[in-house]
Motif scaffolding. Structure first.
Motif, PDB file in Angstrom:
ATOM      1  N   ASP A 230       6.035   7.087  -8.803  1.00  0.00           N
ATOM      2  CA  ASP A 230       4.811   6.458  -9.306  1.00  0.00           C
ATOM      3  C   ASP A 230       4.755   4.987  -8.902  1.00  0.00           C
ATOM      4  OD1 ASP A 230       2.415   6.828 -11.194  1.00  0.00           O
ATOM      5  OD2 ASP A 230       3.415   5.060 -12.029  1.00  0.00           O
ATOM      6  N   GLN A 231       5.844   4.276  -9.107  1.00  0.00           N
ATOM      7  CA  GLN A 231       5.876   2.845  -8.787  1.00  0.00           C
ATOM      8  C   GLN A 231       5.667   2.587  -7.301  1.00  0.00           C
ATOM      9  OE1 GLN A 231       9.633   1.648 -10.426  1.00  0.00           O
ATOM     10  NE2 GLN A 231       8.875   1.680 -12.535  1.00  0.00           N
ATOM     11  N   ARG A 232       6.275   3.408  -6.456  1.00  0.00           N
ATOM     12  CA  ARG A 232       6.139   3.222  -5.002  1.00  0.00           C
ATOM     13  C   ARG A 232       4.677   3.348  -4.580  1.00  0.00           C
ATOM     14  NH1 ARG A 232       9.767   6.481  -3.535  1.00  0.00           N
ATOM     15  NH2 ARG A 232       8.534   8.367  -3.330  1.00  0.00           N
ATOM     16  N   HIS A 233       3.991   4.390  -5.057  1.00  0.00           N
ATOM     17  CA  HIS A 233       2.610   4.606  -4.632  1.00  0.00           C
ATOM     18  C   HIS A 233       1.649   3.619  -5.308  1.00  0.00           C
ATOM     19  CE1 HIS A 233       3.366   7.881  -1.930  1.00  0.00           C
ATOM     20  NE2 HIS A 233       4.256   8.318  -2.801  1.00  0.00           N
ATOM     21  N   ARG A 234       1.922   3.239  -6.550  1.00  0.00           N
ATOM     22  CA  ARG A 234       1.074   2.229  -7.199  1.00  0.00           C
ATOM     23  C   ARG A 234       1.239   0.861  -6.546  1.00  0.00           C
ATOM     24  NH1 ARG A 234      -1.794   3.787 -11.651  1.00  0.00           N
ATOM     25  NH2 ARG A 234      -1.239   5.852 -12.436  1.00  0.00           N
ATOM     26  N   LYS A 235       2.429   0.570  -6.068  1.00  0.00           N
ATOM     27  CA  LYS A 235       2.645  -0.685  -5.346  1.00  0.00           C
ATOM     28  C   LYS A 235       1.847  -0.674  -4.042  1.00  0.00           C
ATOM     29  CE  LYS A 235       6.115  -3.597  -3.208  1.00  0.00           C
ATOM     30  NZ  LYS A 235       7.470  -3.691  -2.706  1.00  0.00           N
ATOM     31  N   ASN A 236       1.874   0.444  -3.331  1.00  0.00           N
ATOM     32  CA  ASN A 236       1.076   0.561  -2.102  1.00  0.00           C
ATOM     33  C   ASN A 236      -0.409   0.351  -2.409  1.00  0.00           C
ATOM     34  OD1 ASN A 236       3.434   1.165  -0.744  1.00  0.00           O
ATOM     35  ND2 ASN A 236       3.010   3.345  -0.575  1.00  0.00           N
ATOM     36  N   ILE A 237      -0.864   0.920  -3.507  1.00  0.00           N
ATOM     37  CA  ILE A 237      -2.270   0.782  -3.911  1.00  0.00           C
ATOM     38  C   ILE A 237      -2.590  -0.678  -4.224  1.00  0.00           C
ATOM     39  CG2 ILE A 237      -3.901   1.304  -5.777  1.00  0.00           C
ATOM     40  CD1 ILE A 237      -2.662   4.179  -5.770  1.00  0.00           C
ATOM     41  N   ALA A 238      -1.713  -1.339  -4.964  1.00  0.00           N
ATOM     42  CA  ALA A 238      -1.949  -2.743  -5.326  1.00  0.00           C
ATOM     43  C   ALA A 238      -2.070  -3.622  -4.084  1.00  0.00           C
ATOM     44  CB  ALA A 238      -0.822  -3.246  -6.233  1.00  0.00           C
ATOM     45  N   VAL A 239      -1.224  -3.387  -3.097  1.00  0.00           N
ATOM     46  CA  VAL A 239      -1.289  -4.154  -1.848  1.00  0.00           C
ATOM     47  C   VAL A 239      -2.632  -3.914  -1.158  1.00  0.00           C
ATOM     48  CG1 VAL A 239      -0.310  -4.331   0.486  1.00  0.00           C
ATOM     49  CG2 VAL A 239       1.204  -4.283  -1.513  1.00  0.00           C
ATOM     50  N   LEU A 240      -3.052  -2.660  -1.106  1.00  0.00           N
ATOM     51  CA  LEU A 240      -4.322  -2.331  -0.449  1.00  0.00           C
ATOM     52  C   LEU A 240      -5.517  -2.911  -1.193  1.00  0.00           C
ATOM     53  CD1 LEU A 240      -3.413   1.323   0.453  1.00  0.00           C
ATOM     54  CD2 LEU A 240      -3.936  -0.492   2.098  1.00  0.00           C
ATOM     55  N   LEU A 241      -5.444  -2.943  -2.523  1.00  0.00           N
ATOM     56  CA  LEU A 241      -6.551  -3.487  -3.313  1.00  0.00           C
ATOM     57  C   LEU A 241      -6.709  -4.992  -3.127  1.00  0.00           C
ATOM     58  CD1 LEU A 241      -6.273  -1.468  -6.635  1.00  0.00           C
ATOM     59  CD2 LEU A 241      -8.029  -1.270  -4.872  1.00  0.00           C
ATOM     60  N   ASP A 242      -5.692  -5.662  -2.607  1.00  0.00           N
ATOM     61  CA  ASP A 242      -5.783  -7.101  -2.338  1.00  0.00           C
ATOM     62  C   ASP A 242      -6.648  -7.422  -1.125  1.00  0.00           C
ATOM     63  OD1 ASP A 242      -4.303  -7.945  -4.495  1.00  0.00           O
ATOM     64  OD2 ASP A 242      -2.413  -8.069  -3.387  1.00  0.00           O
ATOM     65  N   ASP A 243      -6.981  -6.411  -0.325  1.00  0.00           N
ATOM     66  CA  ASP A 243      -7.804  -6.618   0.867  1.00  0.00           C
ATOM     67  C   ASP A 243      -9.214  -7.011   0.425  1.00  0.00           C
ATOM     68  OD1 ASP A 243      -9.555  -6.317   3.049  1.00  0.00           O
ATOM     69  OD2 ASP A 243      -8.313  -4.746   3.936  1.00  0.00           O
ATOM     70  N   PRO A 244      -9.665  -8.220   0.763  1.00  0.00           N
ATOM     71  CA  PRO A 244     -10.979  -8.677   0.302  1.00  0.00           C
ATOM     72  C   PRO A 244     -12.145  -7.854   0.855  1.00  0.00           C
ATOM     73  CG  PRO A 244     -10.043 -10.254   1.848  1.00  0.00           C
ATOM     74  CD  PRO A 244      -8.990  -9.216   1.592  1.00  0.00           C
ATOM     75  N   GLY A 245     -11.970  -7.184   1.971  1.00  0.00           N
ATOM     76  CA  GLY A 245     -13.052  -6.399   2.550  1.00  0.00           C
ATOM     77  C   GLY A 245     -13.160  -4.987   1.995  1.00  0.00           C
ATOM     78  N   LEU A 246     -12.196  -4.590   1.176  1.00  0.00           N
ATOM     79  CA  LEU A 246     -12.173  -3.218   0.679  1.00  0.00           C
ATOM     80  C   LEU A 246     -13.369  -2.895  -0.220  1.00  0.00           C
ATOM     81  CD1 LEU A 246     -10.403  -0.738   0.974  1.00  0.00           C
ATOM     82  CD2 LEU A 246      -9.207  -1.435  -1.081  1.00  0.00           C
ATOM     83  N   ALA A 247     -13.774  -3.820  -1.052  1.00  0.00           N
ATOM     84  CA  ALA A 247     -14.910  -3.574  -1.951  1.00  0.00           C
ATOM     85  C   ALA A 247     -16.167  -3.224  -1.155  1.00  0.00           C
ATOM     86  CB  ALA A 247     -15.159  -4.786  -2.842  1.00  0.00           C
ATOM     87  N   GLU A 248     -16.384  -3.942  -0.075  1.00  0.00           N
ATOM     88  CA  GLU A 248     -17.561  -3.668   0.752  1.00  0.00           C
ATOM     89  C   GLU A 248     -17.467  -2.279   1.389  1.00  0.00           C
ATOM     90  OE1 GLU A 248     -21.212  -3.881   2.393  1.00  0.00           O
ATOM     91  OE2 GLU A 248     -20.359  -5.210   0.878  1.00  0.00           O
ATOM     92  N   LEU A 249     -16.278  -1.898   1.817  1.00  0.00           N
ATOM     93  CA  LEU A 249     -16.097  -0.564   2.411  1.00  0.00           C
ATOM     94  C   LEU A 249     -16.394   0.538   1.396  1.00  0.00           C
ATOM     95  CD1 LEU A 249     -12.844  -1.174   4.478  1.00  0.00           C
ATOM     96  CD2 LEU A 249     -15.207  -1.034   5.326  1.00  0.00           C
TER      97      LEU A 249
END
Length: 141
Positions: free
Chosen positions: A90-109
């Motif tokens: 759980d921690q490994r995949h949630r950490k990957n998610i947290a890193v990806l959510l830091d991408d400022p362009g993700l909300a627009e995508l």
């Protein structure tokens, strides 16, 4: 359009959430059908799921090049674990998610997704208490 016969996606096109799920489950199925994995002895708990999941993840993750696609596979992996995964998994995949959510362009995508795909994806995020890329938290409908 996805070429099912050859398992190819046209260059330059984003892979939809539905297809990411399908490809993950296809690899999950492939792992289960390997003679060395079928009816073998496993330890208690979800070790088998985690090994199948890791196999499927490793098979398709390299083909996912966009941050949104990478976020989608992480969500699929956790969603299919249904809360029964080990803490380390759980921690490994949630950490990957947290890193990806830091991408400022993700909300627009995410905003650019079609209504059905966006709704399904953001509801899956909410189900697992993962913040929406826009910083909003959606309720599961």
């Amino acid at each position: 359009m996805y070429d099912f016969a050859n398992d190819k996606w046209p260059d330059g096109e984003r892979i939809p959430y539905k297809l990411i799920r399908w490809r993950f489950l296809e690899q999950f199925y492939r792992y289960a059908r390997m003679p060395e994995n079928f009816n073998c002895q496993w330890e208690d708990g979800w070790e088998r799921y985690e090994k199948q999941s890791q196999f499927a993840y490793q098979m398709i993750e390299p083909a996912l090049t966009r941050p949104l696609e990478k976020l989608m596979i992480e969500v699929v992996v956790l969603l299919l674990a249904a809360g029964r995964q080990s803490a380390a998994f759980d921690q490994r995949h949630r950490k990957n998610i947290a890193v990806l959510l830091d991408d400022p362009g993700l909300a627009e995508l995410v905003r650019m997704l079609g209504d059905d795909e966006r709704s399904e994806f953001t509801n899956d995020l909410a189900m697992m208490d993962i913040p929406h890329p826009r910083g909003e938290q959606r309720s599961v409908s």
